[in-house]
Scaffold this active site. Sequence first.
Site, mmCIF file in Angstrom:
data_model
loop_
_atom_site.group_PDB
_atom_site.id
_atom_site.type_symbol
_atom_site.label_atom_id
_atom_site.label_comp_id
_atom_site.label_asym_id
_atom_site.label_seq_id
_atom_site.Cartn_x
_atom_site.Cartn_y
_atom_site.Cartn_z
ATOM 1 N N ASP A 222 7.732 5.377 -43.577
ATOM 2 C CA ASP A 222 7.734 3.935 -43.813
ATOM 3 C C ASP A 222 6.488 3.391 -43.133
ATOM 4 O OD1 ASP A 222 8.032 1.193 -43.789
ATOM 5 O OD2 ASP A 222 9.893 1.180 -42.609
ATOM 6 N N LYS B 30 -1.796 -4.125 -43.159
ATOM 7 C CA LYS B 30 -1.200 -3.821 -44.457
ATOM 8 C C LYS B 30 -1.407 -4.986 -45.434
ATOM 9 C CE LYS B 30 3.299 -2.468 -46.385
ATOM 10 N NZ LYS B 30 4.641 -2.022 -45.989
ATOM 11 N N GLU C 72 10.051 0.143 -51.111
ATOM 12 C CA GLU C 72 10.815 0.027 -49.865
ATOM 13 C C GLU C 72 12.296 -0.314 -50.074
ATOM 14 O OE1 GLU C 72 8.347 -2.578 -47.538
ATOM 15 O OE2 GLU C 72 6.803 -1.041 -47.388
ATOM 16 N N ASP D 232 15.219 -7.312 -48.162
ATOM 17 C CA ASP D 232 14.325 -6.729 -47.149
ATOM 18 C C ASP D 232 13.242 -7.721 -46.739
ATOM 19 O OD1 ASP D 232 12.468 -5.296 -45.669
ATOM 20 O OD2 ASP D 232 12.239 -3.663 -47.100
HETATM 21 P P1 ADP Z 1 7.633 -4.210 -41.488
HETATM 22 O O1 ADP Z 1 8.478 -3.462 -42.452
HETATM 23 O O2 ADP Z 1 6.837 -5.296 -42.137
HETATM 24 O O3 ADP Z 1 6.843 -3.378 -40.576
HETATM 25 P P2 ADP Z 1 9.932 -4.653 -39.816
HETATM 26 O O4 ADP Z 1 11.046 -4.415 -40.737
HETATM 27 O O5 ADP Z 1 9.659 -3.682 -38.738
HETATM 28 O O6 ADP Z 1 8.608 -5.023 -40.589
HETATM 29 O O7 ADP Z 1 10.175 -6.097 -39.202
HETATM 30 C C1 ADP Z 1 9.230 -6.669 -38.379
HETATM 31 C C2 ADP Z 1 9.538 -8.137 -38.243
HETATM 32 O O8 ADP Z 1 10.861 -8.280 -37.728
HETATM 33 C C3 ADP Z 1 8.595 -8.808 -37.268
HETATM 34 O O9 ADP Z 1 8.075 -9.977 -37.870
HETATM 35 C C4 ADP Z 1 9.506 -9.140 -36.096
HETATM 36 O O10 ADP Z 1 9.155 -10.350 -35.506
HETATM 37 C C5 ADP Z 1 10.857 -9.260 -36.738
HETATM 38 N N1 ADP Z 1 11.921 -9.018 -35.766
HETATM 39 C C6 ADP Z 1 12.289 -7.853 -35.189
HETATM 40 N N2 ADP Z 1 13.288 -8.044 -34.306
HETATM 41 C C7 ADP Z 1 13.561 -9.386 -34.328
HETATM 42 C C8 ADP Z 1 14.486 -10.230 -33.642
HETATM 43 N N3 ADP Z 1 15.323 -9.733 -32.743
HETATM 44 N N4 ADP Z 1 14.473 -11.551 -33.935
HETATM 45 C C9 ADP Z 1 13.608 -12.058 -34.829
HETATM 46 N N5 ADP Z 1 12.713 -11.326 -35.503
HETATM 47 C C10 ADP Z 1 12.684 -10.004 -35.263
HETATM 48 MG MG MG Z 2 9.554 -2.664 -43.764
#
Ligand code: ADP
Ligand code: MG
Length: 568
Positions: free
Chosen positions: A6, A68, A145, A168
């Site tokens: 991922d 990205k 995804e 998602d």
């Molecule tokens: P990506 O797939 O784009 O890498 P993720 O699924 O890892 O993203 O999600 C990242 C996002 O989730 C970030 O914008 C982060 O701020 C948010 N995030 C993660 N944990 C929390 C939380 N506890 N509260 C609010 N937002 C969160």
């Molecule tokens: Mg993601």
Amino acid sequence: MIVGIDLGTTNSAIGIWRGDGPELIPNRLGDLLTPSAVSVSDSGEILVGMAARERQSTHSDQTVTAFKRLMGTQQSVQLHGQTYTAEDLSALVLRSLKADAETFLGEKVEEAVITVPAYFNDRQRKATRRAGELAGLEVKRLVNEPTAAALAYGIHQLDEEQPFLVFDLGGGTFDVSIVEIMDGIIEVRASAGDNRLGGEDFNDILVQLGRDRFDPEGKLSVGRSSQFCELLRAAAERTRRSLTEAESATLSIVWDGEMLSTDIEAAEYEERAKALIERLREPVLRSLRDSRIKAEELSEVLLVGGATRMPIVRRAVTRMFGRFPNTKLDPDQAVALGAAVQAGLKAKDKALDEIRLTDVCPFTLGIEVAERDGSGGIRDGVFSPIIERNTVVPASRVETYSNMHAGQRQIGVAIYQGEARQVAGNVKLGEISVPVPPGPAGSVTIDCRFSYDASGLLEVDVTVPKTGAVHQLVIVDDDEAPSEAELDARRRRLAALKFHPREDAPNIAALARAERCFEMFLGDRRDYVGHLLSTFRNVIDGQDPREIEAARKELEASLDELEGERFL
Ligand code: ADP
Ligand code: MG
């Protein structure tokens, strides 16, 4: 060994199929998530992951994140005098994941399945595949995804009869898919999304709030990437996460030796976030419309992506569907676990024998045509769809077109992706000019064949029946795309970069975090962090691995106490 990856905007993860289930592989710090961040140290060494992300506010001009979002563009960034595209930076993240997996598994990793947002267009997909190749991985397949998340959920629910929806919301993208399982076939019925909507946009709201309050005259925040904004952005991320747990939180940064601080009420933040929340509706409605499935028929709404942890998002989903969403999947891990299942499918693992996956193409693909209107005039720039959105992939379709003008010697074929009636509202993917024998208007035809493979990559062939000539489309992207030799040169360039030694990574990350804390605090707390830093540096100089490890754990515990736990 095929791995599933991922490659996220914020975090990335790598996993494998273990014969009885998917499993994520911890990185060199022992974490299952690796921040998608790259930084270059003062001595020119490349840092990837947590150490890089910790440097984002302290060394903002030597650190990049969220690249990205630039995937598939030619935009580049400068780090330590070198130029990097989003593809290069993604390749560095992939390389790091690959190295971690190789250490963990004790064998070479050369093949991968990589996930992409369902809404990624052809350019962005090709760029992702190239990033894999630059990292020394053969990319066996790109998987959408939400489809991967559905797979992670679906392999435990093979008897599920009703369709479910995957919602998602990650750091930079929003994807929705509706999935149905029938006789072991996991079938994506429709996908929709927004390529420019995620946690980062919610951070921007807090950054804006901070600018309004700390810098009402706009003196400090010149340009989005100023150090002031960078500091605000890092603080905003913390504040927003706190707002997930509490009714109010503080946004604070140290600027010019002074602590700037403001309290933010959840209600106030949510009021400002309404416009973003509103944007979650349209893709959901479209996926329901396209699949002709009613919201009531869904058995579950699965939340995926870290940003779905925000209470305001959960409430919006509950309102939209009139029920509570399913939060059983770990929102950070579902996509990578699904990629690992797909890797198992690719490797034809026995346990997955009965399972098939079918996906759809989330957008319409077609060409630009001109039409005669009622009064004999010509209307240009009209979009003629060839593969309609949500067609099951792989798919191949042919449409026939004819010359507009008598005696025409060329027919231009311009490829577009999108839903707008006029091509101007869609994304141009490429163009080709096909020589044709002259003839009366409407008498010379061409056949355009669009083939869309399981990875979501497009090929176009144009045949001229009168001459038998076949033309393969040179997509603009392919025009700009590097040749094998260029790719090789780029691969070598990346491989020749100096990387920090693997064993050092936990120490570098801890130091970077301590330095960030030093800049973040003032007064006694800053002195305390300064003291922690010097103590740790002394132990490192002593070069005793066991002492270093013990001292690092102590340092991390002290920092946890000061600023709350380190988050991924
Ligand atoms: P990506 O797939 O784009 O890498 P993720 O699924 O890892 O993203 O999600 C990242 C996002 O989730 C970030 O914008 C982060 O701020 C948010 N995030 C993660 N944990 C929390 C939380 N506890 N509260 C609010 N937002 C969160
Ligand atoms: Mg993601």
